[in-house]
Each structure stands twice: as C-alpha cells, then as structure tokens.
Scaffold this motif. Structure first.
Motif, PDB file in Angstrom:
ATOM      1  N   ILE A 138       0.799  -1.231   0.000  1.00 54.86           N
ATOM      2  CA  ILE A 138       0.000   0.000   0.000  1.00 54.86           C
ATOM      3  C   ILE A 138       0.829   1.277   0.000  1.00 54.86           C
ATOM      4  O   ILE A 138       0.278   2.364  -0.174  1.00 54.86           O
ATOM      5  N   ALA A 139       2.151   1.161   0.159  1.00 56.19           N
ATOM      6  CA  ALA A 139       2.980   2.362   0.229  1.00 56.19           C
ATOM      7  C   ALA A 139       3.405   2.930  -1.118  1.00 56.19           C
ATOM      8  O   ALA A 139       3.696   4.129  -1.193  1.00 56.19           O
ATOM      9  N   PRO A 140       3.499   2.137  -2.203  1.00 54.92           N
ATOM     10  CA  PRO A 140       3.988   2.708  -3.460  1.00 54.92           C
ATOM     11  C   PRO A 140       3.181   3.918  -3.918  1.00 54.92           C
ATOM     12  O   PRO A 140       2.011   4.079  -3.575  1.00 54.92           O
ATOM     13  N   ARG A 141       3.836   4.711  -4.726  1.00 61.59           N
ATOM     14  CA  ARG A 141       3.261   5.969  -5.198  1.00 61.59           C
ATOM     15  C   ARG A 141       1.887   5.775  -5.819  1.00 61.59           C
ATOM     16  O   ARG A 141       1.678   4.880  -6.638  1.00 61.59           O
ATOM     17  N   HIS A 142       0.933   6.593  -5.394  1.00 61.85           N
ATOM     18  CA  HIS A 142      -0.447   6.642  -5.878  1.00 61.85           C
ATOM     19  C   HIS A 142      -1.342   5.532  -5.339  1.00 61.85           C
ATOM     20  O   HIS A 142      -2.559   5.601  -5.515  1.00 61.85           O
ATOM     21  N   ALA A 143      -0.783   4.501  -4.709  1.00 64.21           N
ATOM     22  CA  ALA A 143      -1.621   3.383  -4.257  1.00 64.21           C
ATOM     23  C   ALA A 143      -2.617   3.839  -3.204  1.00 64.21           C
ATOM     24  O   ALA A 143      -3.821   3.557  -3.315  1.00 64.21           O
ATOM     25  N   THR A 144      -2.153   4.524  -2.177  1.00 62.33           N
ATOM     26  CA  THR A 144      -3.049   4.939  -1.097  1.00 62.33           C
ATOM     27  C   THR A 144      -4.117   5.921  -1.564  1.00 62.33           C
ATOM     28  O   THR A 144      -5.286   5.767  -1.202  1.00 62.33           O
ATOM     29  N   PRO A 145      -3.789   6.948  -2.364  1.00 68.55           N
ATOM     30  CA  PRO A 145      -4.867   7.830  -2.853  1.00 68.55           C
ATOM     31  C   PRO A 145      -5.948   7.076  -3.641  1.00 68.55           C
ATOM     32  O   PRO A 145      -7.132   7.380  -3.506  1.00 68.55           O
ATOM     33  N   ILE A 146      -5.553   6.105  -4.451  1.00 69.45           N
ATOM     34  CA  ILE A 146      -6.539   5.327  -5.205  1.00 69.45           C
ATOM     35  C   ILE A 146      -7.404   4.506  -4.254  1.00 69.45           C
ATOM     36  O   ILE A 146      -8.636   4.451  -4.388  1.00 69.45           O
ATOM     37  N   LEU A 147      -6.774   3.864  -3.273  1.00 71.82           N
ATOM     38  CA  LEU A 147      -7.522   3.060  -2.306  1.00 71.82           C
ATOM     39  C   LEU A 147      -8.475   3.942  -1.496  1.00 71.82           C
ATOM     40  O   LEU A 147      -9.605   3.556  -1.210  1.00 71.82           O
ATOM     41  N   PHE A 148      -8.024   5.132  -1.110  1.00 71.85           N
ATOM     42  CA  PHE A 148      -8.873   6.065  -0.368  1.00 71.85           C
ATOM     43  C   PHE A 148     -10.107   6.429  -1.194  1.00 71.85           C
ATOM     44  O   PHE A 148     -11.232   6.463  -0.683  1.00 71.85           O
ATOM     45  N   THR A 160     -12.411   9.079 -12.995  1.00 74.44           N
ATOM     46  CA  THR A 160     -12.635   9.655 -11.673  1.00 74.44           C
ATOM     47  C   THR A 160     -11.412   9.446 -10.777  1.00 74.44           C
ATOM     48  O   THR A 160     -10.981  10.354 -10.055  1.00 74.44           O
ATOM     49  N   LEU A 161     -10.851   8.250 -10.818  1.00 78.56           N
ATOM     50  CA  LEU A 161      -9.675   7.954  -9.986  1.00 78.56           C
ATOM     51  C   LEU A 161      -8.476   8.800 -10.412  1.00 78.56           C
ATOM     52  O   LEU A 161      -7.706   9.271  -9.564  1.00 78.56           O
ATOM     53  N   ALA A 162      -8.307   9.001 -11.719  1.00 78.29           N
ATOM     54  CA  ALA A 162      -7.206   9.830 -12.198  1.00 78.29           C
ATOM     55  C   ALA A 162      -7.364  11.261 -11.708  1.00 78.29           C
ATOM     56  O   ALA A 162      -6.389  11.916 -11.305  1.00 78.29           O
ATOM     57  N   TYR A 169      -1.766  14.287 -13.662  1.00 78.22           N
ATOM     58  CA  TYR A 169      -1.055  13.235 -14.375  1.00 78.22           C
ATOM     59  C   TYR A 169      -1.729  12.844 -15.692  1.00 78.22           C
ATOM     60  O   TYR A 169      -1.099  12.287 -16.567  1.00 78.22           O
ATOM     61  N   GLY A 170      -3.017  13.061 -15.838  1.00 77.35           N
ATOM     62  CA  GLY A 170      -3.724  12.636 -17.032  1.00 77.35           C
ATOM     63  C   GLY A 170      -4.306  11.243 -16.864  1.00 77.35           C
ATOM     64  O   GLY A 170      -3.878  10.456 -16.003  1.00 77.35           O
ATOM     65  N   LEU A 171      -5.266  10.911 -17.694  1.00 78.08           N
ATOM     66  CA  LEU A 171      -6.013   9.666 -17.556  1.00 78.08           C
ATOM     67  C   LEU A 171      -5.141   8.431 -17.708  1.00 78.08           C
ATOM     68  O   LEU A 171      -5.243   7.477 -16.935  1.00 78.08           O
ATOM     69  N   THR A 172      -4.267   8.408 -18.701  1.00 83.87           N
ATOM     70  CA  THR A 172      -3.518   7.183 -18.984  1.00 83.87           C
ATOM     71  C   THR A 172      -2.589   6.786 -17.833  1.00 83.87           C
ATOM     72  O   THR A 172      -2.277   5.604 -17.670  1.00 83.87           O
ATOM     73  N   ALA A 173      -2.160   7.744 -17.024  1.00 84.09           N
ATOM     74  CA  ALA A 173      -1.206   7.443 -15.948  1.00 84.09           C
ATOM     75  C   ALA A 173      -1.815   6.592 -14.852  1.00 84.09           C
ATOM     76  O   ALA A 173      -1.090   5.942 -14.091  1.00 84.09           O
ATOM     77  N   VAL A 174      -3.158   6.565 -14.739  1.00 82.07           N
ATOM     78  CA  VAL A 174      -3.788   5.845 -13.631  1.00 82.07           C
ATOM     79  C   VAL A 174      -3.803   4.340 -13.867  1.00 82.07           C
ATOM     80  O   VAL A 174      -3.937   3.567 -12.909  1.00 82.07           O
ATOM     81  N   TYR A 175      -3.644   3.895 -15.107  1.00 78.64           N
ATOM     82  CA  TYR A 175      -3.798   2.466 -15.384  1.00 78.64           C
ATOM     83  C   TYR A 175      -2.663   1.625 -14.808  1.00 78.64           C
ATOM     84  O   TYR A 175      -2.894   0.479 -14.407  1.00 78.64           O
TER      85      TYR A 175
END
Length: 298
Positions: A138-148, A160-162, A169-175
């Motif tokens: 859960i510590a890697p970058r962006h993991a916790t904000p997505i889980l929240f 929405t998650l992006a 970051y733009g939409l594609t970065a969330v995948y």
C-alpha cells in the motif's frame, strides 16, 4: 458510470497516512523499530537480534527512525549511546498490531508440513514480516490515494480515480497503479469500466484509520524537538519511475550460536498482542509464492 459523493476523507487524513507509510516503507525499518520496543539498546546489541543486517543497512535505518521522531538516540558518553522508543514511537506500536493482523489474515501463505503430525498447514509468518509485506503493498506511489478514493466511493471509473488520486497526471497514468493494485488483489474491475475494492481491499479501512489517528495526534514538545528535517516525502509526490513491490529476498539464516545467545524480548503493545523474539527474528524469512486461490500477494 455514476459515482457517489466526493470522498469524505480530508487531505490531512491522506497526508498523514502517506507520510507514515513512507516512514515504515524502507525495508527493515519495522524490524528495527520493534527490536527496541521493549527496552533501549546499544548499537552492538542490535547485532544478535538482527544478525542479517550489515552496518551499512542498520545505521541508515536508525538514523531514518531517529529523524522521524519515533526513536531517541541518547548519548551518555562518546562510546555509550543507546536507542529507544520515544513516546511517539511507543504510540505507533498499536498501529503496527493492526497492520500485522491484516497481513496475517489476508496475505497469502505457503503450506509447510507440521513437524509433529506431518500434515500440511499454512506457514507461520512473523508479525514484523506481515507488517513489512502489507506496507509494501500500500505504500507505493499513488496506491493509497486510489484506495482512499475507492473506499469512499465504492465504485469509480478510471477517469474519476485519475482526477481524484492523481491530479495533473492525465487519464492514462492511472492504469499502471490500478493494474498493480489488481495484481496484488486489492482492487478488481467491476464491469462497465468501473473499479472497486476487493474484500481484502475493504478490510484495509482499520489500518488507514489507525494510521490517520496516530499521524494527526498531538506531538509532545519533547518529541517535536527530536525530529529533524521536514520528514519523508509523500508517496504520491516521489519522483522517478513507478515504484513496484520490492523483491522480498529471504534474510540469511540466523547462526545457531547467535540464536542461542540472543536475549529474550517480549513486548506487549497497548491493545495489541505480545511480540516475542521468537515471533520476530528466530527463523529465516521465506519467499512467499502466490497461493492457488489468488488474493493479496507478498
């Protein structure tokens, strides 16, 4: 796809959780912290308890935890220095118990033969290893904000998650981070382009609540004076490539002589289980294969 109201978690909740995870994330930091959970130790006294750590690994961990204000370095004389928990560090122990409990319940385990009956049963994992492996998920970058965000919304689209978890970051970065969370068994695709938490992902709520409560609790003036520097950078703001789950190579086996010479260590954190030296340090840390049933991996 329609989503629910914006997440109720405040920026301070997310900030506190990500900073605390950054504090715990460097490998062996949890082990060092728990080693001094019962009494202050001199530097040489760490060696029989953590014999696989070289000086080049132990000293940076002690400095990291001391700068974070959870370990106190006390110098009695030039060659007599001890390391022990601050009140802030002691208050973190119940949080570690919550993390260890989640890891023991939800992380996959290999099967080992019972030495008495010969029957196969789940291997026993040390609490410190459960904490280390859970934090690595859960510590890697962006993991916790997505889980929240998914915790609050239930179901959300990648767009929405992006927007919420990775602004700018733009939409594609969330995948990429979503793919990792799916592979780790914390998030699943819900169909029609949506994503939601798995049962193990939803069960992370007590961890985030415990960390947030600890991170936002008032810090004593004494502990505040011990903390040097601005602290660790936030996970979602770290530079560099996407941080994948670090490889958890087995620690070297503890020599028999060192194991026999090791003093007993028993700690009972407030509202948590007793941690004994045998629980934490007496066995080689195994590699953990994926279980056939899937689920969160180590």
């Amino acid at each position: 796809m329609a989503t629910t109201a914006p997440p109720p978690a405040t920026p301070n909740d997310l900030l506190g959780v990500t900073k605390t995870l950054d504090l715990l994330a460097p490998r062996w930091s949890v082990w060092v912290l728990m080693t001094v959970s019962s009494q202050p130790l001199r530097y040489a006294e760490f060696k029989p308890r953590l014999p696989w750590l070289a000086d080049g690994q132990l000293h940076p961990r002690l400095r990291h935890l001391t700068n974070a204000g959870v370990i106190e370095r006390t110098e009695y004389a030039p060659r007599h220095v001890t390391y022990g928990l601050t009140s802030r560090g002691a208050a973190l122990l119940p949080v570690l118990s919550v993390i260890a409990s989640w890891g023991d319940t939800y992380l996959e385990k290999g099967l080992v033969a019972n030495k008495h009956t010969g029957e196969m049963e789940p291997e026993r994992i040390a609490p410190a290893q459960n904490i280390d492996d859970t934090v690595a998920l859960i510590a890697p970058r962006h993991a916790t904000p997505i889980l929240f965000s998914l915790q609050a919304r239930g179901t959300a689209t990648a767009k929405t998650l992006a927007t919420e978890a990775m602004p700018g970051y733009g939409l594609t970065a969330v995948y990429k981070p979503l793919e990792r969370l799916i592979d780790d068994g914390l998030v699943t695709a819900s169909g029609s382009g949506g994503y939601q938490l798995t049962a193990s992902g939803r069960a992370l709520t007590p961890i985030f609540e415990a960390i947030s409560a600890w991170a936002t609790a008032p810090v004593s003036e004494t502990d505040a004076r011990r903390t040097r520097g601005p602290g660790a950078a936030l996970s979602q703001n770290r530079s560099g490539p996407w941080a994948t789950t670090p490889t958890r190579h087995p620690a070297p086996a503890v020599p028999a002589a060192a194991s026999a010479a090791r003093p007993a260590l028993t700690t009972t954190p407030p509202d948590g289980p007793a941690w004994k030296s045998g629980d934490l340090f007496s066995h080689q840390i195994p590699a953990h294969p994926m279980s056939p049933a899937g689920g969160p991996r180590r």
